[in-house]
Design a protein around this motif. Structure first.
Motif, PDB file in Angstrom:
ATOM      1  N   ASN A  28      18.980 -23.813 -25.058  1.00  0.00           N
ATOM      2  CA  ASN A  28      17.491 -23.483 -25.092  1.00  0.00           C
ATOM      3  C   ASN A  28      17.216 -23.035 -23.258  1.00  0.00           C
ATOM      4  OD1 ASN A  28      17.197 -23.687 -27.835  1.00  0.00           O
ATOM      5  ND2 ASN A  28      16.539 -26.071 -27.408  1.00  0.00           N
ATOM      6  N   ASP A  29      17.641 -23.925 -22.586  1.00  0.00           N
ATOM      7  CA  ASP A  29      17.392 -23.584 -20.808  1.00  0.00           C
ATOM      8  C   ASP A  29      18.249 -22.220 -20.969  1.00  0.00           C
ATOM      9  OD1 ASP A  29      16.157 -26.017 -20.811  1.00  0.00           O
ATOM     10  OD2 ASP A  29      17.902 -27.011 -20.036  1.00  0.00           O
ATOM     11  N   ASP A  89      15.963 -19.510 -22.266  1.00  0.00           N
ATOM     12  CA  ASP A  89      14.721 -19.411 -21.344  1.00  0.00           C
ATOM     13  C   ASP A  89      14.729 -18.687 -19.966  1.00  0.00           C
ATOM     14  OD1 ASP A  89      13.344 -20.970 -23.144  1.00  0.00           O
ATOM     15  OD2 ASP A  89      13.594 -22.747 -22.183  1.00  0.00           O
ATOM     16  N   ARG A 111       8.456 -14.254 -19.861  1.00  0.00           N
ATOM     17  CA  ARG A 111       7.831 -15.208 -20.407  1.00  0.00           C
ATOM     18  C   ARG A 111       9.060 -15.908 -21.379  1.00  0.00           C
ATOM     19  NH1 ARG A 111       7.768 -13.788 -25.816  1.00  0.00           N
ATOM     20  NH2 ARG A 111       7.847 -11.493 -26.457  1.00  0.00           N
ATOM     21  N   CYS A 112       8.664 -16.963 -21.889  1.00  0.00           N
ATOM     22  CA  CYS A 112       9.632 -17.871 -22.737  1.00  0.00           C
ATOM     23  C   CYS A 112       8.862 -18.646 -23.798  1.00  0.00           C
ATOM     24  CB  CYS A 112      10.653 -18.611 -21.812  1.00  0.00           C
ATOM     25  SG  CYS A 112      10.057 -19.884 -21.168  1.00  0.00           S
ATOM     26  N   TRP A 113       9.463 -19.109 -24.765  1.00  0.00           N
ATOM     27  CA  TRP A 113       9.002 -19.830 -25.753  1.00  0.00           C
ATOM     28  C   TRP A 113       8.581 -21.279 -25.332  1.00  0.00           C
ATOM     29  CZ3 TRP A 113      12.984 -16.578 -27.732  1.00  0.00           C
ATOM     30  CH2 TRP A 113      12.589 -15.259 -28.438  1.00  0.00           C
ATOM     31  N   ALA A 114       7.691 -22.092 -25.935  1.00  0.00           N
ATOM     32  CA  ALA A 114       7.612 -23.615 -26.025  1.00  0.00           C
ATOM     33  C   ALA A 114       8.577 -24.143 -26.730  1.00  0.00           C
ATOM     34  CB  ALA A 114       6.458 -23.993 -26.017  1.00  0.00           C
ATOM     35  N   ASP A 115       8.939 -25.345 -26.528  1.00  0.00           N
ATOM     36  CA  ASP A 115       9.864 -26.182 -27.318  1.00  0.00           C
ATOM     37  C   ASP A 115       9.460 -26.119 -28.896  1.00  0.00           C
ATOM     38  OD1 ASP A 115      11.761 -26.547 -25.326  1.00  0.00           O
ATOM     39  OD2 ASP A 115      11.072 -28.431 -24.795  1.00  0.00           O
ATOM     40  N   ASP A 116       8.045 -26.438 -28.946  1.00  0.00           N
ATOM     41  CA  ASP A 116       7.510 -26.555 -30.428  1.00  0.00           C
ATOM     42  C   ASP A 116       7.423 -25.275 -31.014  1.00  0.00           C
ATOM     43  OD1 ASP A 116       5.539 -26.226 -28.639  1.00  0.00           O
ATOM     44  OD2 ASP A 116       4.124 -27.300 -29.587  1.00  0.00           O
ATOM     45  N   GLU A 117       7.460 -23.995 -30.520  1.00  0.00           N
ATOM     46  CA  GLU A 117       6.999 -22.721 -30.892  1.00  0.00           C
ATOM     47  C   GLU A 117       8.377 -21.732 -30.951  1.00  0.00           C
ATOM     48  OE1 GLU A 117       4.119 -21.194 -28.382  1.00  0.00           O
ATOM     49  OE2 GLU A 117       2.577 -22.428 -28.918  1.00  0.00           O
ATOM     50  N   ARG A 118       9.491 -22.424 -30.738  1.00  0.00           N
ATOM     51  CA  ARG A 118      10.770 -21.284 -30.850  1.00  0.00           C
ATOM     52  C   ARG A 118      10.946 -21.089 -32.356  1.00  0.00           C
ATOM     53  NH1 ARG A 118      13.677 -22.209 -26.043  1.00  0.00           N
ATOM     54  NH2 ARG A 118      13.029 -24.035 -24.881  1.00  0.00           N
TER      55      ARG A 118
END
Length: 529
Positions: free
Chosen positions: A405-406, A409, A418-425
């Motif tokens: 995930n990192d 990001d 921009r990147c996704w939040a952990d709860d919005e991936r």
């Protein structure tokens, strides 16, 4: 209806009054209730008490890494760590791919397009997954240098040069904020948190080591504003080897003792006493030279046979003439005290090896010692011995998933800003775990759950057929079948309200399914009853 509303109003009114009462009590209290407490009689616990005792003293960061690096050079340790990584990651049988980045069912079209662009990152991470996970298991951390370009994203990934002992991470409030890579006493490179990714294993054991500056720790502990925080060097930990150092040293000591005992027992010395009385000096010299030549030839012949691996096909004779009981020799043989190593007890070594394997979370039978497999396991016992490694497989997977995930990001920030939040991936990171211990445990748990559910349905069908009352079914499931009380109520109500099964209209035994069944006292076409 009015009574219900009145009751609800009374409930909320009582809660509001209680909240106001609590807030009023807090407002009357001093800002810090700990200020008035005396610490004169408090039991003191200092950090020096937790830094280790005489047998396990606090060590520097370099000393800890040096010990772990020495341990992973051992064949047994290396095999165990490799097996842990393989159990956690698995791998496709042909392509060897480990992880797959797949879109979630509810992902939008734009997110699916972005996920398709991330497939090259999955290919890169598949090449570095096993190496990074192995280093993380050995040292507790693993790092990779990311090369990105604005508007294009990541174009290179290097996990070999930033060797874990060379990288010092700095953390702030549990978050890694930067890195210092030391390539020599005067060669250091600084990187921010966007230039590198870190695979950090969870810290479970307080490893005795030199701490950071206590003043900086006190400042961070008492800080109430983020601007007052100070980045601190992160401590060493998270390695699978941190609790196995003593067991490894005991195993090495037992092995060295057994090998030394066998070497000592293999020594075979012989003392020859020759009677040289009534000999002249020339005769004594001639006799001793002949005896020395004979012994040297015996030694040379034995060494040549061992070196070449050839068997002796002829018998060798040595003649020592005697006369008048002169030149008689007395031969005494001295063998090693351990009788050629027969006294060495291998059970001590095997006990230390089993204890080391147990500390590292794996069965000794899975790393080449098949004779340790117990007969009670029966067929398939090898698979069941891997169950103790399933928990470590979960730790490796979760840590590497955060690294994936990192990496994504960093790529998204460099390319799209921009990147996704952990709860919005909009994607899932799936592992190909056909040979993983964690997958085997998940499959076994799933099978047991399905079997238990099917048996529960059979019991519910039997209770419906018997026509038991709802209260009795609820009590039976809650007490005899050990179903939760809330679930038992729902199941009992569902059984009571279930529709009866539709009657079987089929002819059966080869008859026409559409033909209605014959009723009693009905006649056939021939008029027979």
């Amino acid at each position: 209806m009015a009574d219900v509303k009145k009751a609800k109003k009374g409930l909320w009114g009582s809660l509001a009054s209680t909240t106001q009462l609590l807030l009023g009590e807090v407002s009357k209290a001093p800002e810090n209730r700990m200020e008035g407490i005396s610490t004169f009689d408090a039991d003191y616990v200092g950090i020096e008490m937790l830094l280790g005792a005489s047998d396990r003293p606090a060590r520097s960061r370099s000393a800890i890494y040096q010990k772990w690096h020495y341990m992973i050079q051992d064949g047994l340790i290396s095999t165990i760590l490799r097996l842990h990584v393989q159990m956690a990651l698995g791998g496709h049988e042909t392509t060897g791919e480990t992880i797959f980045i797949e879109a979630k069912p509810n992902a939008s079209a734009a997110d699916r397009k972005a996920i398709d662009e991330l497939q090259f990152i999955a290919k890169i991470l598949n090449k570095h997954a096993h190496g990074m996970c192995f280093n993380a298991c050995a040292f507790g951390d693993s790092y990779a240098r990311l090369y990105t370009k604005k508007g294009e994203g990541m174009f290179a990934f290097d996990s070999e040069q930033p060797f874990a002992p060379l990288v010092q991470p700095y953390v702030e409030l549990g978050q890694t904020v930067g890195y210092i890579v030391s390539l020599g006493s005067k060669l250091q490179s600084r990187f921010n948190h966007l230039d590198m990714v870190r695979m950090r294993m969870p810290r479970m054991v307080n490893l005795p080591q030199m701490r950071a500056i206590e003043n900086a720790q006190k400042i961070n502990l008492e800080a109430t504003d983020l601007r007052d925080m100070r980045p601190l060097p992160d401590l060493v930990g998270g390695s699978f080897l941190e609790a196995a150092e003593v067991d490894y040293d005991n195993l090495i000591s037992a092995l060295r003792g057994m090998i030394g005992q066998r070497i000592s027992g293999s020594i075979d010395e012989t003392m020859i006493g020759a009677n040289l009385s009534d000999m002249t000096a020339a005769q004594q010299k001639l006799f001793m030279d002949s005896l020395e030549k004979m012994l040297k030839s015996m030694k040379t012949r034995a060494e040549e046979a061992v070196r070449t691996g050839t068997y002796a096909t002829s018998r060798n004779f040595h003649v020592m003439p005697t006369f008048n009981e002169k030149q008689l020799t007395q031969i005494s043989s001295f063998q090693g005290g351990s009788n050629s190593g027969a006294g060495a007890n291998i059970e001590d070594v095997m006990f230390c090896a089993r204890k080391l394997a147990g500390t590292l979370g794996i069965d000794l039978s899975m790393v080449g010692f098949a004779d340790q497999m117990t007969g009670g396991l029966g067929e398939g016992g090898f698979n069941r011995t891997s169950s103790q490694a399933a928990e470590r497989s979960r730790i490796i997977r979760s840590s590497f998933m955060q690294t994936v995930n990192d990496t994504i990001d960093r790529h998204m920030l460099a390319k799209h800003g921009r990147c996704w939040a952990d709860d919005e991936r909009p994607y899932d990171v799936n592992f190909f775990g056909s040979i993983a211990a964690l997958e085997a445990e998940k499959q076994a748990s799933r099978e047991r759950a399905i079997s238990g559910g099917v048996m529960l349905l059979q019991g519910m069908d039997l209770m419906r057929t018997m026509g038991l009352p709802e209260s009795m079914m609820e009590q039976f499931m809650a007490t005899m079948m050990e179903v939760d009380t809330d679930k038992a109520k729902i199941f009992a109500k569902g059984i009571k309200e279930a529709k009866p099964p539709a009657p079987d209209m089929g002819g059966g035994f080869g008859g026409d399914d559409n033909e209605p069944p014959l009723l009693p006292n009905s006649t056939t076409e021939q008029g027979e009853e």
